[in-house]
Every structure is written in structure tokens, then in C-alpha cells.
Design a protein around this motif. Structure first.
Motif, PDB file in Angstrom:
ATOM      1  N   ASP A  59      24.347  13.109  -1.819  1.00  0.00           N
ATOM      2  CA  ASP A  59      24.139  14.506  -1.432  1.00  0.00           C
ATOM      3  C   ASP A  59      25.073  14.881  -0.280  1.00  0.00           C
ATOM      4  O   ASP A  59      24.639  15.193   0.827  1.00  0.00           O
ATOM      5  N   HIS A  82      24.058  16.483   3.089  1.00  0.00           N
ATOM      6  CA  HIS A  82      22.932  17.328   2.673  1.00  0.00           C
ATOM      7  C   HIS A  82      23.244  18.830   2.783  1.00  0.00           C
ATOM      8  O   HIS A  82      22.540  19.565   3.476  1.00  0.00           O
ATOM      9  N   LEU A  84      23.295  22.700   2.027  1.00  0.00           N
ATOM     10  CA  LEU A  84      22.279  23.606   1.496  1.00  0.00           C
ATOM     11  C   LEU A  84      22.881  24.663   0.581  1.00  0.00           C
ATOM     12  O   LEU A  84      22.265  25.051  -0.410  1.00  0.00           O
ATOM     13  N   GLY A 103      25.517  23.285   6.084  1.00  0.00           N
ATOM     14  CA  GLY A 103      24.805  22.011   6.150  1.00  0.00           C
ATOM     15  C   GLY A 103      23.349  22.207   6.487  1.00  0.00           C
ATOM     16  O   GLY A 103      22.917  23.297   6.874  1.00  0.00           O
ATOM     17  N   GLU A 104      22.591  21.121   6.363  1.00  0.00           N
ATOM     18  CA  GLU A 104      21.148  21.195   6.619  1.00  0.00           C
ATOM     19  C   GLU A 104      20.830  21.571   8.063  1.00  0.00           C
ATOM     20  O   GLU A 104      19.757  22.081   8.350  1.00  0.00           O
ATOM     21  N   ASP A 105      21.772  21.339   8.983  1.00  0.00           N
ATOM     22  CA  ASP A 105      21.571  21.679  10.394  1.00  0.00           C
ATOM     23  C   ASP A 105      21.975  23.122  10.712  1.00  0.00           C
ATOM     24  O   ASP A 105      21.900  23.558  11.852  1.00  0.00           O
TER      25      ASP A 105
END
Length: 121
Positions: A59, A82, A84, A103-105
Motif C-alpha cells: 500500500d 498508505h 488515501l 498520504g494518510e497523515d
């Protein structure tokens, strides 16, 4: 960069990024990271694209630049773990395409592709 953008559905990420690698083989790439924590940073400026891919097992989106000439002998990699969302910005003058990865952050990685001029025959 154009304000118009299109979000790619996750199932299309791998094939789309593979086609970008083929279409923009050795075109120059700029990688910018827009970070909420660290501010905006430029990680690579106009270095030839080696590849861009989505690894669905890990991912992650991985962008490789350099590694094809004595000027850039090493492949440098930038990884977004990861992701999104991936947005694609349509062509604009002097910019073939820009890819915006969230990104996920919440940080954004913007990859801008610049076509290399055709060599004279």
C-alpha cells in the motif's frame, strides 16, 4: 499548475501509474512535499523519471528518479505509504501532467512531469 483535477479510483492506481512510467520514460520530474508538520519541501527538481508505481501489497506509491546516466547514476526513491487519494492534473503549458498524492497523515506529494525536448535528427 491547473486547478482542475480528477481523482483516480483506487482500483485504477496501478495501471495508471504504469502508463505514466511508459509515457514519460526519462522525462524530468519535480517532487514536492506539502507537509502540515514540516512545511513545503522540494525533494527533487527536474531529475529524469525512472518509474512511478503503486504497490498494493505494501500500500505505497513509489517514485524513482535518476539512475540512467552518469549525471544521475543512482536511483532516488520517494515513497508515500498508505496513500488515501491520488489526483491527476490535466496538461498545461510546459507541464505534461501533475500527480497529487494525499498520504494518510494528510501530507501531499506533488509530482510534476516535464517533457524533455526531442533530440534533432
Amino acid at each position: 499548475m491547473s486547478l482542475e483535477k480528477e481523482e483516480l479510483p483506487r482500483p485504477a492506481w496501478r495501471d495508471f501509474l504504469e502508463s505514466v512510467t511508459k509515457e514519460h520514460d526519462t522525462d524530468d520530474v519535480t517532487i514536492e512535499v506539502l507537509s502540515n508538520e514540516f512545511g513545503d519541501q522540494q525533494e527533487a527538481e527536474r531529475i529524469p523519471l525512472a518509474y512511478i508505481e503503486y504497490d498494493d501489497r505494501d500500500d505505497a506509491v513509489i517514485v524513482g528518479v535518476g539512475g540512467r546516466s552518469s549525471q544521475y547514476p543512482v536511483v532516488l526513491r520517494h515513497t508515500v505509504h498508505h496513500p488515501l487519494q491520488i489526483f491527476v492534473h490535466p496538461p498545461a503549458p510546459n507541464v505534461t501532467r501533475a500527480i497529487d498524492i494525499v498520504g494518510e497523515d494528510g501530507d501531499q506529494t506533488v509530482i510534476t512531469l516535464y517533457p524533455r525536448p526531442a533530440l534533432p535528427r
